[in-house]
Design a protein around this motif. Structure first.
Motif, PDB file in Angstrom:
ATOM      1  N   PHE A 165       0.260   4.181  -2.859  1.00 64.23           N
ATOM      2  CA  PHE A 165      -0.055   5.571  -2.525  1.00 64.23           C
ATOM      3  C   PHE A 165       1.110   6.512  -2.823  1.00 64.23           C
ATOM      4  O   PHE A 165       0.920   7.659  -3.217  1.00 64.23           O
ATOM      5  N   LEU A 217       0.830  -1.207   0.000  1.00 66.87           N
ATOM      6  CA  LEU A 217       0.000   0.000   0.000  1.00 66.87           C
ATOM      7  C   LEU A 217       0.865   1.258   0.000  1.00 66.87           C
ATOM      8  O   LEU A 217       0.503   2.269  -0.615  1.00 66.87           O
ATOM      9  N   ARG A 218       2.011   1.188   0.661  1.00 63.28           N
ATOM     10  CA  ARG A 218       2.924   2.330   0.648  1.00 63.28           C
ATOM     11  C   ARG A 218       3.413   2.619  -0.767  1.00 63.28           C
ATOM     12  O   ARG A 218       3.514   3.774  -1.187  1.00 63.28           O
ATOM     13  N   VAL A 235       0.987   7.169  -6.567  1.00 63.78           N
ATOM     14  CA  VAL A 235      -0.120   8.045  -6.951  1.00 63.78           C
ATOM     15  C   VAL A 235       0.187   9.496  -6.623  1.00 63.78           C
ATOM     16  O   VAL A 235      -0.151  10.416  -7.369  1.00 63.78           O
ATOM     17  N   LYS A 236       0.908   9.730  -5.514  1.00 67.58           N
ATOM     18  CA  LYS A 236       1.187  11.095  -5.088  1.00 67.58           C
ATOM     19  C   LYS A 236       2.260  11.767  -5.925  1.00 67.58           C
ATOM     20  O   LYS A 236       2.372  12.987  -5.935  1.00 67.58           O
TER      21      LYS A 236
END
Length: 210
Positions: free
Chosen positions: A205, A201-202, A208-209
Motif C-alpha cells: 500500500f 501489506l504495508r 501504491v500511494k
C-alpha cells in the motif's frame, strides 16, 4: 522517521524473521541437540556473521540501484511486500506441522571452527535471506538514509541473528525449554505469520500511494 526509529523498526522485523523456523533454525537446533552447547553457539556465531555479510550486500546494492532508477524503489516495495505476505501465509499454513529435529548428525566430532563454517555457508547460500533483508530495508529505510544508518545496519543484523540463534542453542541444549517451544509452536508461527503479512501489506500500500 529518525535513524533511531528506523533501526528499532528494522530490529523488530528482523527478529520476527529470525524467529520463524527455517533451515538456519534447524541447523542450530540440530547442532545443539546432537553435539554440544559450544557447537550450537559456534553455529549461532556463523549465522550472525552471515547475516552481517548479507545485510551489507543488500543495503549497498539497493541504495546503488535506487539512486540510478527512481521507479525501482516503488516496484521493489510492492514486490517485496508481496513476498512477505507469501511468507506470512506459509508460516500460518504450516503452524501445526511438527518441527523435525534430528538427534544425530553426520560428523558428530566436527570441530567448533568447522561448525562455524558450516553455519556461515548455510546462511550465505540461502537466497531467501537476502531477499527478506532487502524487502525489510525497502519498507523501513528512508529513500535517502544517512551514512550512520547504513553503517549501523550490518552490526544490527549481527546482533539480531547471532543473539537469537545463541538463545536457540542454549534452549535446545536443555530438555525443558525445547519441550515448551514445541508445545506453543503453532501459536508462535501464527503470530509471526500475521506480523510478517502485515508488514508486507504495508509495503504494498505504501508503494501504491507513492
Amino acid at each position: 522517521m529518525t535513524d533511531f526509529m528506523s533501526i528499532l523498526a528494522i530490529m523488530a522485523a528482523m527478529l520476527i524473521g529470525a524467529i520463524s523456523p527455517g533451515p538456519s533454525f534447524l541447523l542450530v537446533a540440530r547442532t545443539s541437540l546432537s553435539q554440544s552447547r559450544p557447537h550450537g553457539l559456534a553455529a549461532a556465531l556463523g549465522m550472525g556473521v552471515g547475516g552481517m555479510v548479507l545485510a551489507t550486500l543488500a543495503v549497498v546494492g539497493l541504495q546503488a540501484l535506487f539512486m540510478q532508477v527512481g521507479w525501482l524503489y516503488i516496484g521493489f516495495k510492492i514486490g517485496g511486500g508481496a513476498y512477505l505476505v507469501y511468507l506470512g501465509f506459509c508460516l500460518w499454513r504450516g503452524a501445526k506441522e511438527p518441527l523435525a529435529a534430528a538427534t544425530e548428525m553426520a560428523g558428530g566430532n566436527r570441530s567448533l571452527f568447522r561448525t562455524f563454517l558450516l553455519s556461515l555457508a548455510t546462511q550465505l547460500s540461502n537466497p531467501k535471506t537476502v531477499i527478506f533483508y532487502s524487502s525489510v530495508f525497502a519498507a523501513l529505510l528512508p529513500a535517502q538514509p544517512s551514512l550512520t544508518l547504513i553503517l549501523a545496519l550490518p552490526f544490527v543484523l549481527f546482533l539480531i541473528e547471532g543473539g537469537w540463534y545463541s538463545a536457540v542453542a542454549l534452549a535446545f541444549s536443555t530438555a525443558k525449554p525445547r519441550a515448551a517451544y514445541l508445545s506453543f509452536k503453532a501459536w508462535i508461527d501464527r503470530a509471526a505469520g500475521a506480523v510478517m503479512a502485515s508488514l508486507g501489506l504495508r509495503l504494498i500500500f505504501g508503494g501504491v500511494k507513492v
